[in-house]
Scaffold this active site. Structure first.
Site, PDB file in Angstrom:
ATOM      1  N   LYS A   4      39.579  43.636  16.952  1.00  0.00           N
ATOM      2  CA  LYS A   4      38.055  43.223  17.264  1.00  0.00           C
ATOM      3  C   LYS A   4      37.462  43.607  15.908  1.00  0.00           C
ATOM      4  CE  LYS A   4      38.785  46.047  21.210  1.00  0.00           C
ATOM      5  NZ  LYS A   4      39.857  47.243  20.632  1.00  0.00           N
ATOM      6  N   GLU A  15      56.446  54.345  32.231  1.00  0.00           N
ATOM      7  CA  GLU A  15      55.845  54.578  33.501  1.00  0.00           C
ATOM      8  C   GLU A  15      54.935  53.672  33.611  1.00  0.00           C
ATOM      9  OE1 GLU A  15      54.608  58.687  34.155  1.00  0.00           O
ATOM     10  OE2 GLU A  15      52.970  57.966  35.483  1.00  0.00           O
ATOM     11  N   LEU A  64      43.055  54.517  32.997  1.00  0.00           N
ATOM     12  CA  LEU A  64      43.366  55.826  33.290  1.00  0.00           C
ATOM     13  C   LEU A  64      42.307  56.929  33.494  1.00  0.00           C
ATOM     14  CD1 LEU A  64      47.131  56.367  32.296  1.00  0.00           C
ATOM     15  CD2 LEU A  64      46.379  55.142  34.654  1.00  0.00           C
ATOM     16  N   GLY A  65      41.242  56.469  33.195  1.00  0.00           N
ATOM     17  CA  GLY A  65      39.849  57.198  33.001  1.00  0.00           C
ATOM     18  C   GLY A  65      39.825  58.129  31.905  1.00  0.00           C
ATOM     19  N   TYR A 100      39.779  51.103  14.345  1.00  0.00           N
ATOM     20  CA  TYR A 100      40.869  52.118  14.801  1.00  0.00           C
ATOM     21  C   TYR A 100      41.616  52.684  13.442  1.00  0.00           C
ATOM     22  CZ  TYR A 100      40.433  50.513  19.798  1.00  0.00           C
ATOM     23  OH  TYR A 100      39.720  50.058  20.683  1.00  0.00           O
ATOM     24  N   HIS A 106      33.711  44.017  19.117  1.00  0.00           N
ATOM     25  CA  HIS A 106      33.922  45.345  19.398  1.00  0.00           C
ATOM     26  C   HIS A 106      32.789  45.854  20.461  1.00  0.00           C
ATOM     27  CE1 HIS A 106      36.790  48.812  18.745  1.00  0.00           C
ATOM     28  NE2 HIS A 106      36.143  49.171  20.102  1.00  0.00           N
ATOM     29  N   ASN A 154      53.435  59.122  24.468  1.00  0.00           N
ATOM     30  CA  ASN A 154      54.744  59.905  25.083  1.00  0.00           C
ATOM     31  C   ASN A 154      55.638  58.648  25.815  1.00  0.00           C
ATOM     32  OD1 ASN A 154      56.066  60.648  27.375  1.00  0.00           O
ATOM     33  ND2 ASN A 154      54.844  62.552  27.628  1.00  0.00           N
ATOM     34  N   ASP A 190      46.216  45.977  22.151  1.00  0.00           N
ATOM     35  CA  ASP A 190      44.970  45.688  21.817  1.00  0.00           C
ATOM     36  C   ASP A 190      44.687  46.516  20.404  1.00  0.00           C
ATOM     37  OD1 ASP A 190      42.098  45.302  22.491  1.00  0.00           O
ATOM     38  OD2 ASP A 190      41.933  47.498  22.384  1.00  0.00           O
TER      39      ASP A 190
HETATM   40  N1  LIG Z   1      36.424  48.482  23.621  1.00  0.00           N
HETATM   41  C1  LIG Z   1      36.245  49.499  23.567  1.00  0.00           C
HETATM   42  O1  LIG Z   1      35.284  50.095  23.076  1.00  0.00           O
HETATM   43  C2  LIG Z   1      37.255  50.620  23.922  1.00  0.00           C
HETATM   44  C3  LIG Z   1      37.022  51.970  24.061  1.00  0.00           C
HETATM   45  C4  LIG Z   1      38.083  52.775  24.219  1.00  0.00           C
HETATM   46  C5  LIG Z   1      39.447  52.304  24.377  1.00  0.00           C
HETATM   47  N2  LIG Z   1      39.763  50.878  24.133  1.00  0.00           N
HETATM   48  C6  LIG Z   1      41.111  50.361  24.274  1.00  0.00           C
HETATM   49  O2  LIG Z   1      41.572  50.827  25.387  1.00  0.00           O
HETATM   50  C7  LIG Z   1      42.847  51.675  25.125  1.00  0.00           C
HETATM   51  C8  LIG Z   1      43.206  52.439  26.530  1.00  0.00           C
HETATM   52  O3  LIG Z   1      42.127  53.516  26.439  1.00  0.00           O
HETATM   53  P1  LIG Z   1      42.442  54.745  26.771  1.00  0.00           P
HETATM   54  O4  LIG Z   1      43.647  55.315  25.631  1.00  0.00           O
HETATM   55  O5  LIG Z   1      41.347  55.789  27.147  1.00  0.00           O
HETATM   56  O6  LIG Z   1      43.366  54.631  28.038  1.00  0.00           O
HETATM   57  P2  LIG Z   1      43.850  55.576  29.366  1.00  0.00           P
HETATM   58  O7  LIG Z   1      45.375  55.116  29.644  1.00  0.00           O
HETATM   59  O8  LIG Z   1      42.832  55.709  30.234  1.00  0.00           O
HETATM   60  O9  LIG Z   1      44.025  57.111  28.724  1.00  0.00           O
HETATM   61  C9  LIG Z   1      44.829  57.519  27.817  1.00  0.00           C
HETATM   62  C10 LIG Z   1      45.142  58.954  28.053  1.00  0.00           C
HETATM   63  O10 LIG Z   1      45.666  59.155  29.413  1.00  0.00           O
HETATM   64  C11 LIG Z   1      47.119  59.570  29.065  1.00  0.00           C
HETATM   65  N3  LIG Z   1      48.165  59.036  29.816  1.00  0.00           N
HETATM   66  C12 LIG Z   1      48.672  57.892  29.620  1.00  0.00           C
HETATM   67  N4  LIG Z   1      49.380  57.359  30.425  1.00  0.00           N
HETATM   68  C13 LIG Z   1      49.504  58.557  31.385  1.00  0.00           C
HETATM   69  C14 LIG Z   1      50.364  58.722  32.501  1.00  0.00           C
HETATM   70  N5  LIG Z   1      51.261  57.835  33.016  1.00  0.00           N
HETATM   71  N6  LIG Z   1      50.332  59.823  33.212  1.00  0.00           N
HETATM   72  C15 LIG Z   1      49.281  60.642  32.817  1.00  0.00           C
HETATM   73  N7  LIG Z   1      48.324  60.590  31.769  1.00  0.00           N
HETATM   74  C16 LIG Z   1      48.679  59.537  30.845  1.00  0.00           C
HETATM   75  C17 LIG Z   1      47.389  59.721  27.770  1.00  0.00           C
HETATM   76  O11 LIG Z   1      47.919  60.976  27.098  1.00  0.00           O
HETATM   77  P3  LIG Z   1      49.300  60.872  26.536  1.00  0.00           P
HETATM   78  O12 LIG Z   1      49.051  60.341  25.186  1.00  0.00           O
HETATM   79  O13 LIG Z   1      49.545  62.401  26.138  1.00  0.00           O
HETATM   80  O14 LIG Z   1      50.272  60.563  27.237  1.00  0.00           O
HETATM   81  C18 LIG Z   1      45.766  59.622  26.777  1.00  0.00           C
HETATM   82  O15 LIG Z   1      45.340  60.816  26.730  1.00  0.00           O
HETATM   83  C19 LIG Z   1      42.676  51.923  23.890  1.00  0.00           C
HETATM   84  O16 LIG Z   1      43.720  52.351  23.123  1.00  0.00           O
HETATM   85  C20 LIG Z   1      41.981  51.054  23.259  1.00  0.00           C
HETATM   86  O17 LIG Z   1      42.776  50.005  22.617  1.00  0.00           O
HETATM   87  C21 LIG Z   1      38.664  50.222  23.998  1.00  0.00           C
END
Ligand SMILES: NC(=O)c1ccc[n+]([C@@H]2O[C@H](COP(=O)([O-])OP(=O)(O)OC[C@H]3O[C@@H](n4cnc5c(N)ncnc54)[C@H](OP(=O)(O)O)[C@@H]3O)[C@@H](O)[C@H]2O)c1
Length: 312
Positions: free
Chosen positions: A85, A271, A219-220, A56, A118, A265, A51
């Site tokens: 997007k 994982e 993952l919130g 970005y 978006h 990471n 995505d």
């Molecule tokens: N449409 C929209 O408006 C919108 C908004 C936000 C995001 N998005 C999309 O959604 C994607 C995902 O969002 P998100 O980044 O917030 O997702 P997320 O996976 O909920 O959160 C990512 C965070 O969780 C940590 N993390 C990841 N895997 C983990 C694990 N196995 N155990 C513990 N912590 C973990 C990461 O830290 P580390 O890097 O330290 O592992 C990072 O801080 C974005 O990259 C983007 O493409 C879209």
């Protein structure tokens, strides 16, 4: 030792016959070098759904990682599902094709699998992604409707530039309006969703219409209250010998959503791909025993992203 199963390879068929891999890697990573390394690792461990977004500001880094993976013979372009997007300052129909072409150029791709609006909020057209007035208020554009922008995306599908189109940060009410008026229906809807924001009504609507609900922040966002520390999730994780993240991600796929998760990471990237089927009682516990309800990202209310450094 947990036996591996095929959950991680789940694909959802949508309107338009696209098959979207349920397990997706998000590229909202501020640093371009870290983006490239993370995307390379994601492709190596098996992610086949990326995505991206012009907002970005790292599509070039994602493009370089993809290009290197294709050239190394790791995978072929057609094995990968790429979403990018359209940002809010490009909602005017006459700006859409130009923004789309620029994303393709940066990503070094000649087609996009799903091109997504978006957010439903149009900002002042122009080069500024985050246009503000002198009171630091966002300048919205009231001279273009979401449906007009949608029709411009439909024309990209007509021209064969992208295979499918979608919406993001949209409410069920607005989605109904677009679905009712669209000539080409959304294939995918990307919204925040996790055990603390399950969006069941939206999911039911999407399933009835053959639209894939794609859960971002699966993952919130790693924010408080932490989904991964929830006692229901951690107890299931212990029981099934998986990590809390793997439990939350497996739940997402098993209830019928695609998900996006992001990490820089390598161990966590691996994982997050290595998910396995949860027993039905675990699925029920996550649905009925978790009562916390939190929206972490206010982008759905304003069109202003909560997690991107503001670059004017
Ligand atoms: N449409 C929209 O408006 C919108 C908004 C936000 C995001 N998005 C999309 O959604 C994607 C995902 O969002 P998100 O980044 O917030 O997702 P997320 O996976 O909920 O959160 C990512 C965070 O969780 C940590 N993390 C990841 N895997 C983990 C694990 N196995 N155990 C513990 N912590 C973990 C990461 O830290 P580390 O890097 O330290 O592992 C990072 O801080 C974005 O990259 C983007 O493409 C879209």
């Amino acid at each position: 030792m947990v036996k591996s199963d095929a959950l991680r390879y789940t694909r959802f068929l949508t309107y338009g016959d696209s098959a979207i891999p349920a397990v997706g890697f998000g590229t909202l990573i501020p640093d371009p070098f870290a983006t490239k390394e993370a995307v390379k690792t994601a492709l190596e461990v098996g992610f086949r759904h990326l995505d991206c977004a012009e907002r970005y500001r790292n599509e070039e880094a994602v493009g370089s990682a993809m290009r290197e993976a294709f050239e190394a013979g790791l995978l072929r372009r057609e094995e990968l599902f790429v979403t990018t997007k359209l940002w809010n300052n490009n909602h005017r129909p006459e700006r859409v094709k130009q923004a789309f072409d620029a994303s393709c150029r940066r990503l070094k791709l000649d087609y996009i699998d799903c091109y997504v609006i978006h957010t439903p909020f149009a900002f002042q057209p122009g080069d500024q992604q985050d246009p503000r007035d002198d009171r630091d208020q966002v300048i919205y554009d009231s001279d273009v409707t979401l449906l007009e922008t949608w029709h411009a995306l439909e024309r990209l599908v007509d021209a064969g530039d992208c295979k499918s189109i979608g919406l993001s940060d949209i409410t069920l009410r607005k989605l109904r309006e677009i679905v009712a008026a669209a000539r080409i229906r959304p294939s995918m809807v990307q919204v925040e969703s996790h055990p603390y924001l399950p969006e069941w009504d939206l999911l039911d609507f999407c399933k009835e219409r053959g639209i894939v609900l794609q859960a971002f922040a699966a993952l919130g966002h790693a924010l408080e209250p932490r989904v991964l520390d929830d006692p229901v999730i951690t107890a299931i994780a212990q029981r099934v010998h998986k990590t809390p993240a793997q439990v939350a991600l497996a739940w997402a796929v098993q209830r019928g959503t695609a998900f996006l998760t992001t990490s820089t990471n390598p161990r966590r990237i691996q994982e997050n791909f290595d998910i396995s089927i949860l027993p039905e009682d675990a699925m029920r516990e996550i649905r009925y025993c978790i009562t916390t309800n939190v929206r972490f990202n206010a982008v759905v209310e304003t069109g202003v992203p909560g997690f991107i450094p503001s670059i004017r």
